[in-house]
Write a protein that holds these residues in place. Structure first.
Motif, PDB file in Angstrom:
ATOM      1  N   ASP A   1      27.152  41.809  26.093  1.00 24.03           N
ATOM      2  CA  ASP A   1      27.843  40.524  26.197  1.00 24.03           C
ATOM      3  C   ASP A   1      29.346  40.775  26.141  1.00 24.03           C
ATOM      4  OD1 ASP A   1      25.412  39.194  26.218  1.00 24.03           O
ATOM      5  OD2 ASP A   1      25.355  39.050  24.031  1.00 24.03           O
ATOM      6  N   GLU A   2      30.095  39.995  26.929  1.00 22.17           N
ATOM      7  CA  GLU A   2      31.541  40.168  26.987  1.00 22.17           C
ATOM      8  C   GLU A   2      32.230  38.802  27.070  1.00 22.17           C
ATOM      9  OE1 GLU A   2      32.576  44.136  29.368  1.00 22.17           O
ATOM     10  OE2 GLU A   2      31.295  42.818  30.569  1.00 22.17           O
ATOM     11  N   ASN A   3      33.470  38.786  26.620  1.00 22.76           N
ATOM     12  CA  ASN A   3      34.354  37.642  26.852  1.00 22.76           C
ATOM     13  C   ASN A   3      33.805  36.324  26.303  1.00 22.76           C
ATOM     14  OD1 ASN A   3      36.801  36.630  27.905  1.00 22.76           O
ATOM     15  ND2 ASN A   3      35.822  35.977  29.802  1.00 22.76           N
ATOM     16  N   LEU A   4      33.047  36.370  25.224  1.00 19.75           N
ATOM     17  CA  LEU A   4      32.459  35.146  24.674  1.00 19.75           C
ATOM     18  C   LEU A   4      33.476  34.272  23.951  1.00 19.75           C
ATOM     19  CD1 LEU A   4      29.023  36.464  23.337  1.00 19.75           C
ATOM     20  CD2 LEU A   4      29.599  35.497  25.573  1.00 19.75           C
ATOM     21  N   LYS A   5      34.676  34.782  23.782  1.00 20.58           N
ATOM     22  CA  LYS A   5      35.747  33.979  23.181  1.00 20.58           C
ATOM     23  C   LYS A   5      36.791  33.613  24.226  1.00 20.58           C
ATOM     24  CE  LYS A   5      35.178  35.765  18.478  1.00 20.58           C
ATOM     25  NZ  LYS A   5      35.857  36.394  17.300  1.00 20.58           N
ATOM     26  N   ASP A   6      36.379  33.552  25.480  1.00 21.73           N
ATOM     27  CA  ASP A   6      37.280  33.168  26.564  1.00 21.73           C
ATOM     28  C   ASP A   6      37.910  31.813  26.249  1.00 21.73           C
ATOM     29  OD1 ASP A   6      37.943  31.848  29.278  1.00 21.73           O
ATOM     30  OD2 ASP A   6      37.561  33.924  29.842  1.00 21.73           O
ATOM     31  N   LYS A   7      39.202  31.710  26.492  1.00 21.76           N
ATOM     32  CA  LYS A   7      39.924  30.488  26.145  1.00 21.76           C
ATOM     33  C   LYS A   7      39.439  29.271  26.914  1.00 21.76           C
ATOM     34  CE  LYS A   7      43.703  31.526  29.383  1.00 21.76           C
ATOM     35  NZ  LYS A   7      45.174  31.787  29.500  1.00 21.76           N
TER      36      LYS A   7
END
Length: 274
Positions: free
Chosen positions: A183-189
């Protein structure tokens, strides 16, 4: 001690699991009803000729709907809207599989674009290379192998959430490349208040960590979802028009979650470094 935020996420996940179970049961009942109707019609028209049905929509690798799964009242038959898409290009799906994630070959500091040439029109996606390098690298690898070519977008959700799901060579929601991605970028703005905004392209998964493969979904209208699905791209303006055309044609169950009525086939997928 479990924090309030952790408890909130746990409750959200449990809610989605319950919703998926209700959706699966509703589709099972619908398939059974349709099978009975088809059998009766077959007896009337062709006597004792046996009928076989194929292409049943199976469960997908992600949980993404608020459809209640409750039975709907009987209604007068309505005519199906014309298919807004063209016939697929000549060719067949390649049956490809790998044992492990491909080695990193992309330039993580560069910009990449995914182009999906579909039967309904071209969908361009600006990829988030630096934020989701494993995912973008995988798409670059798979597209280069022709993995997505001639594959159907097998699922359209029109209630609760609003997504088109693609990337499964089997066309059932159960296929994958043989490996999984982190999983990646799950805190994308862009993911605010548990919302995946219209234009987001994200990875499907089983609901567990690091289970993404090749299936992905394109959001055509803001959708409430927990931040559990890697957002790795953004659809361009022309692509959004294509998605809205597909959504307007509806899905085949009438319950808000099924195969698109439009013939959505990815004739060719390419990833280009810009």
């Amino acid at each position: 001690m479990v924090s309030q935020e952790q408890r909130r996420r746990q409750l959200a996940r449990e809610k989605f699991l319950r919703q998926q179970q209700r959706r699966t049961e509703a589709r099972r009942r619908a398939r059974l009803r349709n099978s009975v109707i088809a059998s009766v019609l077959g007896v009337v028209v062709i006597g004792s000729v046996a009928l076989y049905t194929t292409g049943v929509l199976k469960d997908d690798d992600k949980k993404k709907t608020d459809a209640s799964g409750q039975a709907t009242p009987s209604a007068a038959p309505t005519s199906k809207a014309p298919d807004p898409c063209a016939k697929p290009a000549a060719g067949s799906v390649k049956k490809l599989s790998w044992k492990k994630e491909p080695a990193m070959t992309i330039d993580t500091s560069a910009k990449y674009t995914l182009k999906l040439a579909t039967t309904c029109g071209d969908i361009g996606v600006a990829l988030k290379t630096s934020a989701a390098p494993h995912t973008v690298n995988s798409f670059d690898f798979l597209a280069g192998k022709g993995y997505f070519d001639h594959t159907k977008c097998h699922r359209l959700t029109t209630q609760g959430i609003y997504v088109l799901q693609c990337g499964d060579p089997q066309g059932t929601g159960a296929g994958g490349p043989g490996y999984t991605l982190p999983d990646e970028n799950l805190k994308d703005k862009s993911l605010k208040n548990n919302t995946y905004p219209a234009g987001t392209v994200a990875m499907a998964n089983t609901g567990q960590a690091h289970t993404g493969g090749s299936q992905f979904f394109l959001v055509y209208k803001d959708s409430q979802l927990p931040p559990s699905y890697t957002p790795f791209g953004t659809v361009d303006a022309a692509g959004m028009k294509v998605l809205n055309k597909i959504a307007t044609a509806g899905e085949n169950t009438g319950a808000g979650d099924g195969a698109p009525n439009a013939t959505v086939v990815i004739d060719k997928a390419t990833v280009v470094k810009s």
